[in-house]
Write a protein that holds these residues in place. Structure first.
Motif, PDB file in Angstrom:
ATOM      1  N   ARG A   1      -6.899   4.804 -18.038  1.00 37.58           N
ATOM      2  CA  ARG A   1      -7.465   3.824 -17.468  1.00 37.58           C
ATOM      3  C   ARG A   1      -8.889   3.297 -17.889  1.00 37.58           C
ATOM      4  O   ARG A   1      -9.266   2.130 -18.154  1.00 37.58           O
ATOM      5  CB  ARG A   1      -7.243   4.032 -15.847  1.00 37.58           C
TER       6      ARG A   1
ATOM      7  N   ASP B   1       2.845   5.394  -7.959  1.00 37.76           N
ATOM      8  CA  ASP B   1       2.015   6.347  -8.517  1.00 37.76           C
ATOM      9  C   ASP B   1       2.647   7.722  -8.698  1.00 37.76           C
ATOM     10  O   ASP B   1       2.805   8.340  -9.815  1.00 37.76           O
ATOM     11  CB  ASP B   1       0.787   6.423  -7.730  1.00 37.76           C
TER      12      ASP B   1
ATOM     13  N   SER C   1     -18.899  11.617 -15.960  1.00 38.62           N
ATOM     14  CA  SER C   1     -18.870  10.130 -15.832  1.00 38.62           C
ATOM     15  C   SER C   1     -20.246   9.791 -15.214  1.00 38.62           C
ATOM     16  O   SER C   1     -20.501   8.622 -15.647  1.00 38.62           O
ATOM     17  CB  SER C   1     -17.771   9.698 -14.838  1.00 38.62           C
TER      18      SER C   1
ATOM     19  N   GLU D   1       0.770  -1.285   0.042  1.00 37.12           N
ATOM     20  CA  GLU D   1      -0.030   0.085  -0.198  1.00 37.12           C
ATOM     21  C   GLU D   1       0.911   1.236   0.060  1.00 37.12           C
ATOM     22  O   GLU D   1       0.610   2.026  -0.773  1.00 37.12           O
ATOM     23  CB  GLU D   1      -0.740   0.007   1.136  1.00 37.12           C
TER      24      GLU D   1
ATOM     25  N   ALA E   1     -16.523  14.344 -12.788  1.00 34.33           N
ATOM     26  CA  ALA E   1     -17.200  13.580 -12.010  1.00 34.33           C
ATOM     27  C   ALA E   1     -18.849  13.275 -12.395  1.00 34.33           C
ATOM     28  O   ALA E   1     -19.575  12.449 -12.769  1.00 34.33           O
ATOM     29  CB  ALA E   1     -17.308  13.491 -10.555  1.00 34.33           C
TER      30      ALA E   1
ATOM     31  N   ASN F   1      -9.868  16.211  -6.812  1.00 32.06           N
ATOM     32  CA  ASN F   1     -11.179  16.072  -6.127  1.00 32.06           C
ATOM     33  C   ASN F   1     -12.071  14.926  -6.821  1.00 32.06           C
ATOM     34  O   ASN F   1     -13.200  15.068  -6.593  1.00 32.06           O
ATOM     35  CB  ASN F   1     -12.081  17.458  -6.322  1.00 32.06           C
ATOM     36  N   TYR F   2     -11.381  13.989  -7.554  1.00 33.08           N
ATOM     37  CA  TYR F   2     -12.250  13.040  -8.319  1.00 33.08           C
ATOM     38  C   TYR F   2     -12.353  11.870  -7.014  1.00 33.08           C
ATOM     39  O   TYR F   2     -11.226  11.403  -6.604  1.00 33.08           O
ATOM     40  CB  TYR F   2     -11.538  12.386  -9.574  1.00 33.08           C
ATOM     41  N   LEU F   3     -13.354  11.367  -6.912  1.00 35.94           N
ATOM     42  CA  LEU F   3     -13.693  10.275  -5.990  1.00 35.94           C
ATOM     43  C   LEU F   3     -12.983   8.987  -6.068  1.00 35.94           C
ATOM     44  O   LEU F   3     -12.696   8.397  -7.269  1.00 35.94           O
ATOM     45  CB  LEU F   3     -15.069   9.931  -5.904  1.00 35.94           C
ATOM     46  N   GLY F   4     -12.221   8.584  -4.984  1.00 38.40           N
ATOM     47  CA  GLY F   4     -11.566   7.385  -4.944  1.00 38.40           C
ATOM     48  C   GLY F   4     -10.050   7.436  -5.268  1.00 38.40           C
ATOM     49  O   GLY F   4      -9.142   6.561  -5.007  1.00 38.40           O
ATOM     50  N   PHE F   5      -9.448   8.717  -5.622  1.00 40.15           N
ATOM     51  CA  PHE F   5      -8.311   8.994  -5.782  1.00 40.15           C
ATOM     52  C   PHE F   5      -7.603   9.991  -4.700  1.00 40.15           C
ATOM     53  O   PHE F   5      -7.559  11.174  -5.170  1.00 40.15           O
ATOM     54  CB  PHE F   5      -8.002   9.395  -7.283  1.00 40.15           C
ATOM     55  N   PRO F   6      -7.289   9.695  -3.590  1.00 41.61           N
ATOM     56  CA  PRO F   6      -6.908  10.747  -2.434  1.00 41.61           C
ATOM     57  C   PRO F   6      -5.575  11.466  -2.614  1.00 41.61           C
ATOM     58  O   PRO F   6      -5.346  12.530  -2.293  1.00 41.61           O
ATOM     59  CB  PRO F   6      -6.779   9.618  -1.322  1.00 41.61           C
TER      60      PRO F   6
END
Length: 550
Positions: free
Chosen positions: A290, A128, A533, A121, A530, A274-279
């Motif tokens: 992707r 990344d 999408s 992790e 978002a 601020n895209y959900l799931g990418f802290p």
């Protein structure tokens, strides 16, 4: 010389060095015990012609606060990524006081220092960040596409930008180089530059970006002309990609047609935080690629570099026909997700320098060319803010020009914080570009204060224009209703006199049965990644319902 990773800790340097041993093949590892020592190591690396890719530091240093240390290192190497690796004894104690700094861009990640082997992790976050650094800063080590050109002109830069957005690292070679001569031998002697050679493809003498896109990714004529697909998606931005993923995953035969690079405007964003799931945030290019790979996995076919010129709605159960400048696609349903284009500045002397220091959009590849230069960004939205933050890694100064009196109405708070914190970025409000010029490349701009009427001339090497949205749908037939600005009307936004049996179309359906719209092209859409999408995913059940009536 390998790029460097500098590990900074007064007490746990050996632990960090051992943990980062897996990177020793590709990076030079250095350990420092303090902020000052890390600065000294950095200067030694730079003096030897090297660079720093990543700083990893404990949350507490002996001679400076960690945020002060990051600020000092950033002044010297603004492109390096910055990570706090807090020891487990300090992780919870220091987090409340430090996490706010991450939101303002003072550093990139707050991680728990590994306590044992194979802490994947932790290393997922590190790789990344190194991947992001490699794709936006460093020259690629592995080149997928080779470009032969005697000059770095606007077309060559546009081709590289397209390839970067498609996740295909490229290199430029002189005609008399070994690579250049090998590629030239594959084409006629009179072939004009630039020459583009992609792995396992026939080389092409490119006159446009679309030539390259077609050479690499094909044209709709590759489809069996007798085939009728379930869904044709026009546009490969977030809305189109989401449609493709969900449609193809549910067994619908799906084709995506994109005029430029997959990802649309979102694909040019250097970092979406601020895209959900990418802290830790994700670049628009990576998000788009992707999603594209996900759609490919389910069987979607992609065709890029193709301009849709017409849409002929089917009648009496016949399929719709999407006409492009490279072939036709027949489809039982069509999803319009062609997004928007940046509005033109319409200052003629500036327009003449597009590709030569003047760029519409973020032009990620051009950012590397701005090192130690004065750069201007026009626009007040999130795309402009993201472009400014990215350019500040290279340019000496970045000035955001906005006609409004402030940015707060149009830009997200997290970006405002990053801009305020970054000493290389300044904001000039109530200002527009009215003139510009240069000898073969942008050298100066004329700026107008819209409140006082005062005009000033400033030196400028780069101008990035992110001026708002004009719809990309001139190709639509009149039977598809649009508002006065040209955006597609759907659902209850459709004028009542165009409803069927006193009922409006479904939420994302247009006035033509079997033709839908999603994302920025749709009137009333939110103009956020978002949201686009979400609409792309939401349109698929409507497509299913429509297909069930055929």
């Amino acid at each position: 010389m390998q790029p460097a990773l500098i590990l900074v800790s007064e007490e746990h340097g050996d632990l960090l060095l051992d943990e980062f041993g897996r990177y020793a093949r590709d990076y030079d590892l250095h350990v420092a015990g303090s902020c000052a020592e890390a600065l000294a190591v950095t200067e030694e690396i730079r003096a030897a012609g090297g660079t720093v890719a990543l700083y990893v530091a404990e949350s507490v240093l002996p001679d400076a606060s960690i945020l002060e240390a990051f600020a000092k290192w950033r002044e010297v190497v603004p492109t390096a990524r910055r990570v706090i690796a807090a020891h487990f004894e300090r992780f919870l104690v220091d987090a409340p006081g430090l996490r706010a700094g991450m939101a303002k861009g003072k550093y990139d990640a707050y991680l728990l220092m590994p306590r044992g082997q194979r802490d994947e992790e932790f290393h997922n976050a590190i790789t990344d960040l190194l991947s992001d650094w490699g794709s936006t800063v460093a020259d690629p080590e592995v080149v997928s596409v080779k470009i032969v050109s005697p000059v770095r002109d606007g077309l060559t830069l546009a081709i590289r930008d397209f390839l970067d957005r498609m996740g295909m690292p490229s290199g430029v070679y002189a005609p008399d180089s070994e690579v250049g001569e090998r590629i030239r031998a594959l084409l006629p002697d009179d072939a004009a530059y630039p020459l583009v050679y992609a792995m396992n493809r026939t080389p092409v003498a490119a006159t446009s970006v679309r030539d390259v896109a077609r050479a690499i990714f094909g044209a709709p004529t590759a489809l069996d002309l007798e085939t009728v697909v379930d869904v044709a998606v026009v546009g490969g931005g977030p809305a189109g990609l989401a449609t493709a993923v969900y449609a193809a995953s549910e067994g619908l035969s799906t084709v995506v047609l994109e005029a430029e690079a997959v990802g649309g405007q979102a694909g040019t964003s250097s970092m979406i935080r601020n895209y959900l799931g990418f802290p830790r945030g994700i670049s628009g290019m990576r998000l788009a690629q992707r999603a594209r790979n996900q759609a490919l996995r389910f069987g979607t076919q992609f065709f890029t570099g193709l301009l849709v010129e017409d849409l002929r709605p089917g009648r009496d159960g016949e399929p719709h026909v999407v006409c492009t400048d490279g072939g036709e696609v027949r489809a039982r349903s069509v999803v319009i997700a062609s997004g928007v284009a940046y509005r033109k500045l319409r200052v003629e002397p500036v327009e003449e320098l597009v590709g030569l220091g003047v760029y519409y959009g973020a032009a990620m590849t051009a950012a590397r060319e701005m090192e130690d230069q004065d750069v201007y960004v026009v626009g007040g939205g999130n795309s402009a803010g993201q472009a400014a933050v990215h350019l500040a890694r290279f340019a000496r100064s970045v000035t955001i020009l906005v006609r409004r009196p402030d940015l707060a109405e149009t830009m997200s708070s997290y970006l405002l914080g990053e801009i305020e914190y970054n000493p290389r970025i300044q904001v000039r409000t109530c200002t527009t570009v009215v003139d510009g010029g240069g000898d073969g490349h942008l050298q100066w701009l004329g700026l107008l204060d819209v409140e006082t009427g005062e005009q000033t001339r400033v030196p400028a090497y780069g101008l990035f224009l992110l001026l708002g949205a004009d719809p990309n749908c001139d190709w639509l037939p009149d039977s598809v209703a649009r508002d006065e600005r040209g955006f597609v009307l759907t659902g209850r936004d459709v004028p009542r006199h165009r409803w069927t049996d006193e009922l409006p179309p479904p939420n994302l359906a247009t006035t033509v049965p079997g033709i839908f719209a999603a994302g920025d092209i749709r009137a009333g859409s939110m103009k956020r990644v978002a949201a686009a999408s979400g609409e792309g995913a939401s349109v698929v059940p409507l497509v299913h319902t429509w297909l069930g009536t055929l």
